[in-house]
Design a protein around this motif. Structure first.
Motif, mmCIF file in Angstrom:
data_model
loop_
_atom_site.group_PDB
_atom_site.id
_atom_site.type_symbol
_atom_site.label_atom_id
_atom_site.label_comp_id
_atom_site.label_asym_id
_atom_site.label_seq_id
_atom_site.Cartn_x
_atom_site.Cartn_y
_atom_site.Cartn_z
ATOM 1 N N UNK A 67 -9.033 10.773 39.012
ATOM 2 C CA UNK A 67 -10.638 9.798 39.441
ATOM 3 C C UNK A 67 -10.915 8.537 38.734
ATOM 4 N N UNK A 68 -11.283 7.360 39.864
ATOM 5 C CA UNK A 68 -10.967 6.282 39.599
ATOM 6 C C UNK A 68 -13.109 6.100 38.696
ATOM 7 N N UNK A 69 -13.249 6.812 38.446
ATOM 8 C CA UNK A 69 -14.176 6.314 37.730
ATOM 9 C C UNK A 69 -15.280 7.794 38.131
ATOM 10 N N UNK A 70 -14.880 8.836 37.186
ATOM 11 C CA UNK A 70 -16.008 10.274 37.466
ATOM 12 C C UNK A 70 -15.231 11.006 36.205
ATOM 13 N N UNK A 71 -15.940 10.076 35.336
ATOM 14 C CA UNK A 71 -15.550 10.637 33.437
ATOM 15 C C UNK A 71 -17.113 11.472 33.306
ATOM 16 N N UNK A 72 -16.258 13.164 33.414
ATOM 17 C CA UNK A 72 -17.214 14.014 32.981
ATOM 18 C C UNK A 72 -18.344 13.794 31.437
ATOM 19 N N UNK A 73 -19.922 14.022 32.210
ATOM 20 C CA UNK A 73 -20.674 13.653 30.449
ATOM 21 C C UNK A 73 -21.159 13.830 30.154
ATOM 22 N N UNK A 74 -21.646 14.174 28.271
ATOM 23 C CA UNK A 74 -22.304 14.887 26.986
ATOM 24 C C UNK A 74 -21.115 15.524 26.854
ATOM 25 N N UNK A 75 -21.138 16.497 26.346
ATOM 26 C CA UNK A 75 -20.183 17.632 25.118
ATOM 27 C C UNK A 75 -18.657 17.467 25.795
ATOM 28 N N UNK A 100 7.844 20.822 36.134
ATOM 29 C CA UNK A 100 6.559 19.603 36.657
ATOM 30 C C UNK A 100 5.516 18.952 36.164
ATOM 31 N N UNK A 101 5.453 17.687 36.750
ATOM 32 C CA UNK A 101 4.994 16.583 35.872
ATOM 33 C C UNK A 101 3.041 16.960 36.458
ATOM 34 N N UNK A 102 2.259 16.530 35.354
ATOM 35 C CA UNK A 102 0.906 16.578 36.027
ATOM 36 C C UNK A 102 0.852 15.113 35.280
ATOM 37 N N UNK A 103 -0.518 15.082 35.766
ATOM 38 C CA UNK A 103 -1.333 13.573 35.082
ATOM 39 C C UNK A 103 -2.276 13.974 36.051
ATOM 40 N N UNK A 104 -3.797 13.324 35.113
ATOM 41 C CA UNK A 104 -4.769 13.586 35.320
ATOM 42 C C UNK A 104 -5.783 12.674 34.798
ATOM 43 N N UNK A 105 -6.512 12.040 35.466
ATOM 44 C CA UNK A 105 -7.215 11.025 34.921
ATOM 45 C C UNK A 105 -9.357 11.230 35.244
ATOM 46 N N UNK A 106 -9.799 10.834 34.002
ATOM 47 C CA UNK A 106 -10.807 10.682 34.701
ATOM 48 C C UNK A 106 -11.286 9.074 34.810
ATOM 49 N N UNK A 107 -10.567 8.737 34.483
ATOM 50 C CA UNK A 107 -11.029 6.690 35.084
ATOM 51 C C UNK A 107 -9.559 6.183 34.641
ATOM 52 N N UNK A 108 -9.850 5.289 36.112
ATOM 53 C CA UNK A 108 -8.741 4.292 35.823
ATOM 54 C C UNK A 108 -8.471 3.446 37.140
ATOM 55 N N UNK A 132 -19.826 4.702 30.865
ATOM 56 C CA UNK A 132 -20.353 6.102 30.637
ATOM 57 C C UNK A 132 -21.321 6.569 32.738
ATOM 58 N N UNK A 133 -20.823 6.870 33.473
ATOM 59 C CA UNK A 133 -20.680 6.761 35.089
ATOM 60 C C UNK A 133 -23.014 7.069 34.982
ATOM 61 N N UNK A 134 -22.660 6.578 35.743
ATOM 62 C CA UNK A 134 -24.084 6.637 36.569
ATOM 63 C C UNK A 134 -24.263 7.946 37.619
ATOM 64 N N UNK A 135 -22.814 8.630 37.874
ATOM 65 C CA UNK A 135 -22.818 9.435 39.265
ATOM 66 C C UNK A 135 -21.613 10.138 38.598
ATOM 67 N N UNK A 136 -22.032 11.674 37.776
ATOM 68 C CA UNK A 136 -21.087 12.168 37.419
ATOM 69 C C UNK A 136 -21.038 13.501 36.930
ATOM 70 N N UNK A 137 -20.338 14.235 36.537
ATOM 71 C CA UNK A 137 -20.289 15.357 36.095
ATOM 72 C C UNK A 137 -21.387 15.524 34.836
ATOM 73 N N UNK A 138 -22.514 16.278 34.932
ATOM 74 C CA UNK A 138 -23.295 15.784 33.476
ATOM 75 C C UNK A 138 -23.865 16.800 32.786
#
Length: 355
Positions: free
Chosen positions: A158-166, A252-260, A213-219
């Motif tokens: 996700x280029x900018x998709x940080x989940x929010x809260x807990x 196997x290779x795994x690559x996961x991002x919230x923001x990149x 902290x993105x304005x629009x993301x999973x909250x």
């Protein structure tokens, strides 16, 4: 005569329960009869919004007051999965475990052992494996069309998709993007590869956008409901990269991002001796007997599926008393890999080997 609907309760009336579980269970033909949430008033608001008959501020109270529950959707944050899941199992209920299935491998073992002891079913909640597309891919692989599989890669950026809260706090979410999208990636890969056992994991994690902290993301519910502010700085990773070796020789290779700072990329690629498969677009790369390269697009059913697909399958398993396609044993392997990712990263990328 039509069958009596499966009666469902929801433990945790937060964002995921509102987004997918309530309507997903109903679309699958189940009857949602109770909800519980420890946040004062949240279960009651959920029940009023969705017309659920009973609401409680503890799972224990719900299980006592509504004994006719057949299955519980466990939608609480990961740190609470073990206690809620075991309470439901001990009360004689089947459980659907939202991802990640537990806080760690040891807790998932406890949950699975309890399920076997009381004779109840578990569905670990990486719902995407029940999508028509992934089910078709699984059948395609099992038919031997790829030949010997030796390498696989999963990317969820996700280029900018940080989940929010807990999600941004380790005391609740346990980890960051690894426990969020990474748990999906690992479970999906295990499903497609037949749940091979890992022999080693090497990984690094990064916190490079902790204050973003993105304005629009999973909250998380507290943020979505406006009753709490997000934490100013995350203490969990926003990126992971992991190299996993399995006992059957597959790596196997795994690559996961919230923001990149790169384009958003999502996909799974599987390399075989007969052909390679790109899940995202359904392309199969192979060659003819006379060595002419071929690119073929598979004809998949439409859509990547919703929780409803998983719930329909779970209802069938409950009625027929058969194991789900997401058993606790795969949940254990998935959590073993995730635990090792964090252990390796904590030691600067040291290889973690299993007995």
């Amino acid at each position: 005569m039509s069958e009596v609907p499966i009666r469902v309760a929801i433990a945790g009336a937060g964002t995921i329960a509102n987004m997918t579980h309530i309507e997903g269970w109903r679309d699958a033909g189940a009857e949602v009869i109770a909800v519980a949430d420890t946040s004062p008033g949240r279960a009651q608001r959920f029940a009023a919004k969705w017309k659920v008959p009973s609401a409680f501020e503890s799972v224990e109270a719900m299980l006592t007051a509504v004994p006719e529950i057949d299955v519980v959707s466990v939608c609480v944050p990961p740190f609470a999965h073990r206690d809620v899941a075991i309470a439901c199992l001990e009360a004689g209920k089947h459980i659907y475990l939202e991802k990640p299935s537990a806080a760690n491998e040891a807790e998932m073992v406890e949950i699975n052992d309890t399920a076997h002891r009381v004779g109840k079913l578990i569905m670990t909640g990486s719902h995407s494996v029940y999508s028509p597309n992934l089910q078709a891919v699984k059948r395609y692989i099992e038919a031997g069309n790829l030949g010997e599989i030796y390498f696989a890669k999963s990317v969820s950026n996700r280029r900018r998709g940080t989940a929010r809260g807990w999600f941004r706090q380790s005391q609740y979410g346990v980890g960051g993007v690894g426990m969020d999208t990474g748990s999906h990636s690992v479970d999906r890969m295990l499903f497609l590869l037949g749940s091979p056992k890992p022999v080693s994991v090497t990984a690094r994690t990064y916190i490079k956008f902790g204050s973003y902290i993105p304005d629009r993301s999973y909250k998380a519910a507290d943020i979505a409901e406006g009753i709490a502010a997000d934490v100013p700085e995350a203490d969990v990773e926003d990126m992971l990269v992991a190299f996993v070796q399995f006992e059957n020789g597959i790596t196997a290779i795994f690559e996961n991002t919230w923001a990149v700072n790169i384009e958003g990329v999502n996909g799974t690629w599987i390399y075989g001796t007969k052909a390679g498969l790109s899940l995202g677009d359904g392309m199969v790369y192979s060659e003819t007997p006379d060595r002419v390269l071929t690119d073929t697009k598979l004809s998949f059913p439409s859509g990547w599926g919703k929780h409803t697909d998983a719930f329909v399958s779970f209802i069938d398993c409950i009625r027929e008393n058969k194991e789900t396609q997401s058993p606790g044993e795969r949940g254990i392997i998935a959590m073993r890999i995730l635990d090792a990712i964090y252990a390796s990263a904590a030691q600067g990328g040291k290889q973690i080997c299993f007995d």
